[in-house]
Motif scaffolding. Structure first.
Motif, PDB file in Angstrom:
ATOM      1  N   LEU A 154       0.828  -1.208   0.000  1.00 39.31           N
ATOM      2  CA  LEU A 154       0.000   0.000   0.000  1.00 39.31           C
ATOM      3  C   LEU A 154       0.861   1.256   0.000  1.00 39.31           C
ATOM      4  CD1 LEU A 154      -2.799   1.386   0.298  1.00 39.31           C
ATOM      5  CD2 LEU A 154      -2.399   1.289   2.767  1.00 39.31           C
ATOM      6  N   PHE A 155       1.864   1.282   0.896  1.00 41.11           N
ATOM      7  CA  PHE A 155       2.745   2.451   0.943  1.00 41.11           C
ATOM      8  C   PHE A 155       3.566   2.592  -0.335  1.00 41.11           C
ATOM      9  CE2 PHE A 155       2.458   2.393   5.738  1.00 41.11           C
ATOM     10  CZ  PHE A 155       1.765   3.594   5.797  1.00 41.11           C
ATOM     11  N   LEU A 156       3.983   1.487  -0.898  1.00 42.54           N
ATOM     12  CA  LEU A 156       4.747   1.538  -2.145  1.00 42.54           C
ATOM     13  C   LEU A 156       3.895   2.077  -3.292  1.00 42.54           C
ATOM     14  CD1 LEU A 156       7.492   0.898  -3.357  1.00 42.54           C
ATOM     15  CD2 LEU A 156       6.616  -1.358  -3.934  1.00 42.54           C
ATOM     16  N   THR A 157       2.651   1.653  -3.349  1.00 42.86           N
ATOM     17  CA  THR A 157       1.740   2.160  -4.380  1.00 42.86           C
ATOM     18  C   THR A 157       1.472   3.650  -4.188  1.00 42.86           C
ATOM     19  OG1 THR A 157       0.691  -0.004  -4.489  1.00 42.86           O
ATOM     20  CG2 THR A 157      -0.520   1.837  -5.440  1.00 42.86           C
ATOM     21  N   LEU A 158       1.256   4.064  -2.944  1.00 47.97           N
ATOM     22  CA  LEU A 158       1.000   5.481  -2.672  1.00 47.97           C
ATOM     23  C   LEU A 158       2.203   6.352  -3.007  1.00 47.97           C
ATOM     24  CD1 LEU A 158      -1.001   5.305   0.680  1.00 47.97           C
ATOM     25  CD2 LEU A 158      -1.860   5.919  -1.591  1.00 47.97           C
ATOM     26  N   ILE A 159       3.401   5.873  -2.688  1.00 46.40           N
ATOM     27  CA  ILE A 159       4.590   6.680  -2.980  1.00 46.40           C
ATOM     28  C   ILE A 159       4.818   6.795  -4.489  1.00 46.40           C
ATOM     29  CG2 ILE A 159       6.447   4.978  -2.946  1.00 46.40           C
ATOM     30  CD1 ILE A 159       7.946   6.906  -1.082  1.00 46.40           C
ATOM     31  N   LEU A 160       4.479   5.764  -5.237  1.00 45.92           N
ATOM     32  CA  LEU A 160       4.586   5.845  -6.699  1.00 45.92           C
ATOM     33  C   LEU A 160       3.580   6.836  -7.278  1.00 45.92           C
ATOM     34  CD1 LEU A 160       5.155   2.109  -7.642  1.00 45.92           C
ATOM     35  CD2 LEU A 160       6.774   3.986  -7.843  1.00 45.92           C
ATOM     36  N   ILE A 161       2.358   6.812  -6.769  1.00 41.27           N
ATOM     37  CA  ILE A 161       1.333   7.750  -7.243  1.00 41.27           C
ATOM     38  C   ILE A 161       1.716   9.184  -6.913  1.00 41.27           C
ATOM     39  CG2 ILE A 161      -1.059   8.487  -6.894  1.00 41.27           C
ATOM     40  CD1 ILE A 161      -1.740   5.485  -6.562  1.00 41.27           C
ATOM     41  N   VAL A 162       2.183   9.412  -5.680  1.00 42.76           N
ATOM     42  CA  VAL A 162       2.567  10.769  -5.270  1.00 42.76           C
ATOM     43  C   VAL A 162       3.758  11.259  -6.084  1.00 42.76           C
ATOM     44  CG1 VAL A 162       3.528  12.102  -3.349  1.00 42.76           C
ATOM     45  CG2 VAL A 162       1.578  10.622  -2.966  1.00 42.76           C
ATOM     46  N   ALA A 183       6.985  11.735   4.053  1.00 43.42           N
ATOM     47  CA  ALA A 183       6.309  10.997   5.111  1.00 43.42           C
ATOM     48  C   ALA A 183       6.097   9.537   4.696  1.00 43.42           C
ATOM     49  CB  ALA A 183       4.978  11.657   5.432  1.00 43.42           C
ATOM     50  N   LEU A 184       5.706   9.328   3.452  1.00 42.01           N
ATOM     51  CA  LEU A 184       5.544   7.956   2.961  1.00 42.01           C
ATOM     52  C   LEU A 184       6.877   7.224   2.873  1.00 42.01           C
ATOM     53  CD1 LEU A 184       2.848   8.418   0.173  1.00 42.01           C
ATOM     54  CD2 LEU A 184       2.586   7.176   2.324  1.00 42.01           C
ATOM     55  N   ALA A 185       7.929   7.938   2.505  1.00 44.82           N
ATOM     56  CA  ALA A 185       9.256   7.310   2.418  1.00 44.82           C
ATOM     57  C   ALA A 185       9.735   6.876   3.793  1.00 44.82           C
ATOM     58  CB  ALA A 185      10.251   8.271   1.775  1.00 44.82           C
ATOM     59  N   ILE A 186       9.506   7.690   4.807  1.00 43.95           N
ATOM     60  CA  ILE A 186       9.891   7.324   6.169  1.00 43.95           C
ATOM     61  C   ILE A 186       9.046   6.159   6.656  1.00 43.95           C
ATOM     62  CG2 ILE A 186       9.885   8.125   8.561  1.00 43.95           C
ATOM     63  CD1 ILE A 186      10.705  10.896   7.442  1.00 43.95           C
ATOM     64  N   ALA A 187       7.745   6.190   6.383  1.00 44.88           N
ATOM     65  CA  ALA A 187       6.872   5.088   6.781  1.00 44.88           C
ATOM     66  C   ALA A 187       7.256   3.805   6.053  1.00 44.88           C
ATOM     67  CB  ALA A 187       5.413   5.455   6.495  1.00 44.88           C
ATOM     68  N   LEU A 188       7.628   3.921   4.800  1.00 46.81           N
ATOM     69  CA  LEU A 188       8.039   2.753   4.020  1.00 46.81           C
ATOM     70  C   LEU A 188       9.340   2.162   4.557  1.00 46.81           C
ATOM     71  CD1 LEU A 188       7.029   1.199   1.537  1.00 46.81           C
ATOM     72  CD2 LEU A 188       8.494   2.641   0.149  1.00 46.81           C
ATOM     73  N   ALA A 189      10.226   3.009   5.073  1.00 48.82           N
ATOM     74  CA  ALA A 189      11.497   2.531   5.625  1.00 48.82           C
ATOM     75  C   ALA A 189      11.274   1.685   6.874  1.00 48.82           C
ATOM     76  CB  ALA A 189      12.392   3.708   5.949  1.00 48.82           C
ATOM     77  N   PHE A 190      10.228   1.953   7.625  1.00 52.95           N
ATOM     78  CA  PHE A 190       9.940   1.160   8.814  1.00 52.95           C
ATOM     79  C   PHE A 190       9.416  -0.226   8.479  1.00 52.95           C
ATOM     80  CE2 PHE A 190       9.647   5.358  10.978  1.00 52.95           C
ATOM     81  CZ  PHE A 190      10.682   5.125  11.888  1.00 52.95           C
ATOM     82  N   PHE A 191       8.832  -0.402   7.310  1.00 57.15           N
ATOM     83  CA  PHE A 191       8.267  -1.682   6.933  1.00 57.15           C
ATOM     84  C   PHE A 191       9.262  -2.578   6.201  1.00 57.15           C
ATOM     85  CE2 PHE A 191       4.305   0.740   7.406  1.00 57.15           C
ATOM     86  CZ  PHE A 191       3.685  -0.100   8.310  1.00 57.15           C
ATOM     87  N   VAL A 192      10.422  -2.081   5.873  1.00 55.78           N
ATOM     88  CA  VAL A 192      11.417  -2.889   5.164  1.00 55.78           C
ATOM     89  C   VAL A 192      12.203  -3.732   6.114  1.00 55.78           C
ATOM     90  CG1 VAL A 192      13.501  -2.781   3.741  1.00 55.78           C
ATOM     91  CG2 VAL A 192      11.578  -1.315   3.253  1.00 55.78           C
TER      92      VAL A 192
END
Length: 76
Positions: free
Chosen positions: A4-12, A67-76
């Motif tokens: 979900l976060f990866l899709t959102l960061i691509l759209i943004v 914000a999405l990049a930081i959130a995505l870093a926590f899920f990796v």
């Protein structure tokens, strides 16, 4: 959640590229940046209308991207 976060960061990021490409240029050519750019830099820089909207949208999309990049870093 990661997808979900990866899709959102691509759209943004695609939206941000489009918004930045739509903004009008400030100088007419490259020589203005070196010769006459200082007068425009310190002159009246208040923008109105659609250009102001694009600037605000660029800032908002940039904040959302980070914000999405930081959130995505926590899920990796």
């Amino acid at each position: 959640m990661y997808d979900l976060f990866l899709t959102l960061i691509l759209i943004v990021s695609i939206l941000q590229i489009i918004v930045i490409a739509m903004q009008p240029t400030k100088t007419q050519n490259a020589s203005n940046a070196f010769l006459g750019g200082a007068t425009q830099l310190f002159g009246k820089t208040k923008v109105r209308g659609f250009e102001a909207f694009l600037q605000k949208l660029t800032i908002v999309l940039g904040v959302i991207f980070f914000a999405l990049a930081i959130a995505l870093a926590f899920f990796v």
